[in-house]
Structure formats: structure tokens, C-alpha cells
Design an enzyme around this catalytic site. Sequence first.
Site, PDB file in Angstrom:
ATOM      1  N   ASP A 211       0.859  -1.175   0.000  1.00  0.00           N
ATOM      2  CA  ASP A 211       0.000   0.000   0.000  1.00  0.00           C
ATOM      3  C   ASP A 211       0.899   1.229   0.000  1.00  0.00           C
ATOM      4  O   ASP A 211       2.128   1.120  -0.135  1.00  0.00           O
ATOM      5  CB  ASP A 211      -0.994  -0.028   1.168  1.00  0.00           C
ATOM      6  CG  ASP A 211      -0.362   0.174   2.535  1.00  0.00           C
ATOM      7  OD1 ASP A 211       0.878   0.321   2.637  1.00  0.00           O
ATOM      8  OD2 ASP A 211      -1.121   0.172   3.530  1.00  0.00           O
TER       9      ASP A 211
ATOM     10  N   CYS B  87       2.666  -3.409   4.100  1.00  0.00           N
ATOM     11  CA  CYS B  87       1.824  -2.278   4.482  1.00  0.00           C
ATOM     12  C   CYS B  87       2.443  -1.694   5.735  1.00  0.00           C
ATOM     13  O   CYS B  87       3.596  -2.009   6.053  1.00  0.00           O
ATOM     14  CB  CYS B  87       0.356  -2.691   4.661  1.00  0.00           C
ATOM     15  SG  CYS B  87      -0.013  -3.793   6.035  1.00  0.00           S
TER      16      CYS B  87
ATOM     17  N   THR C  38       1.930  -2.195   9.009  1.00  0.00           N
ATOM     18  CA  THR C  38       2.286  -3.217   9.998  1.00  0.00           C
ATOM     19  C   THR C  38       2.578  -4.575   9.378  1.00  0.00           C
ATOM     20  O   THR C  38       3.143  -5.443  10.036  1.00  0.00           O
ATOM     21  CB  THR C  38       1.144  -3.426  11.017  1.00  0.00           C
ATOM     22  OG1 THR C  38       0.003  -3.939  10.315  1.00  0.00           O
ATOM     23  CG2 THR C  38       0.816  -2.134  11.747  1.00  0.00           C
TER      24      THR C  38
ATOM     25  N   HIS D 214       8.847 -24.810   7.748  1.00  0.00           N
ATOM     26  CA  HIS D 214       7.803 -25.623   8.369  1.00  0.00           C
ATOM     27  C   HIS D 214       6.429 -25.439   7.752  1.00  0.00           C
ATOM     28  O   HIS D 214       5.615 -26.368   7.789  1.00  0.00           O
ATOM     29  CB  HIS D 214       7.703 -25.327   9.867  1.00  0.00           C
ATOM     30  CG  HIS D 214       8.880 -25.822  10.641  1.00  0.00           C
ATOM     31  ND1 HIS D 214       8.942 -25.730  12.007  1.00  0.00           N
ATOM     32  CD2 HIS D 214      10.044 -26.421  10.249  1.00  0.00           C
ATOM     33  CE1 HIS D 214      10.098 -26.251  12.424  1.00  0.00           C
ATOM     34  NE2 HIS D 214      10.781 -26.668  11.371  1.00  0.00           N
TER      35      HIS D 214
ATOM     36  N   HIS E 297       5.943 -31.843   8.335  1.00  0.00           N
ATOM     37  CA  HIS E 297       5.391 -30.531   8.021  1.00  0.00           C
ATOM     38  C   HIS E 297       4.480 -30.584   6.795  1.00  0.00           C
ATOM     39  O   HIS E 297       3.518 -29.828   6.695  1.00  0.00           O
ATOM     40  CB  HIS E 297       6.509 -29.511   7.838  1.00  0.00           C
ATOM     41  CG  HIS E 297       7.413 -29.433   9.022  1.00  0.00           C
ATOM     42  ND1 HIS E 297       6.989 -29.015  10.265  1.00  0.00           N
ATOM     43  CD2 HIS E 297       8.715 -29.765   9.171  1.00  0.00           C
ATOM     44  CE1 HIS E 297       7.992 -29.074  11.128  1.00  0.00           C
ATOM     45  NE2 HIS E 297       9.053 -29.533  10.483  1.00  0.00           N
TER      46      HIS E 297
END
Length: 149
Positions: free
Chosen positions: A12, A69, A71, A102, A137
Site C-alpha cells: 500500500d 503495508c 504493519t 515448516h 510438516h
Amino acid sequence: MTSGQRIVLSSDHAAIELRRAIAAHVEAAGWEVIDIGPTTPESTHYPVHGRAAAERVAAGEARLGIVLCGTGQGIMMAANKVPGIRCGVCSDTFSARMIRQHNDANMLSLGARVIGEGLALDIVDAFLGTAFEGGRHALRVGMIETREA
């Protein structure tokens, strides 16, 4: 069909500069970068950009994706709504290695207001330099994928 070294990047407005630094960094490492923007600083909607990048990965246009973005959280949530996408937000190199090793993550999310450029590039290197371990995994990743149906 996708090249093994093709990656899509999107962000963004809050992360344009960091995205550009990452694009240059991964290009220098030999990756073909599909940078889908944005290119101007006007406010944009992270769900649109996260979904657009995730759709390219899911369609096989790129093997991996990186989204950013402020965060890293919101754009990661949007990316994960696309079937076949496993995107994790990371603020450290250990987590970046683990989501590949994993969880077979095919997308990485970063917060431009959380980490600086140097750490971001280290995280990207850890993400790109780690292979999926498979084994137990793979069973767990399969369990995630069955929840998408």
C-alpha cells in the site's frame, strides 16, 4: 508456468519506498521481479494490493510473493483469503526461515512502519534462502489446505 526465480511484490502507500528497496535487492540476487505497485503516495487500500499479489502467486505467475503495508498485518490477512496462499508476517529472520521451512509459505508480509530497511532485507534473504523441509510438516500444510475447500 512460472519461472523458479519469479517473485511478485505489492504494497500500500505506506510501504512504497521499502518495496522498491526490496525489489532492487531481490533483482540483484537474480530474481525476476513483478512489481505491481502502487507507484504514487496517495492513500490506497491494502486489501486490494494483498489480494492482487496473492492471485498472481496462486495462478502460478510467480513462485513467491512479498507484500507490505504499515504493519504487515492487514495485507497479510487479505493475501491469505486467496486459496492456495500461505502468507506470514515477519519482523525477524527466525520467523521468516520457519514459515518457509515448516509452513511452506509462498508469501511474506512485512511492516514498513515496524522494521527498517536493513532488517527487512535480512528477513527477505532468510525467506528466499530457506527451503520447505517436508516430512511431518507436509502433513500439516496439507491439513491447512484441506480447510480451504
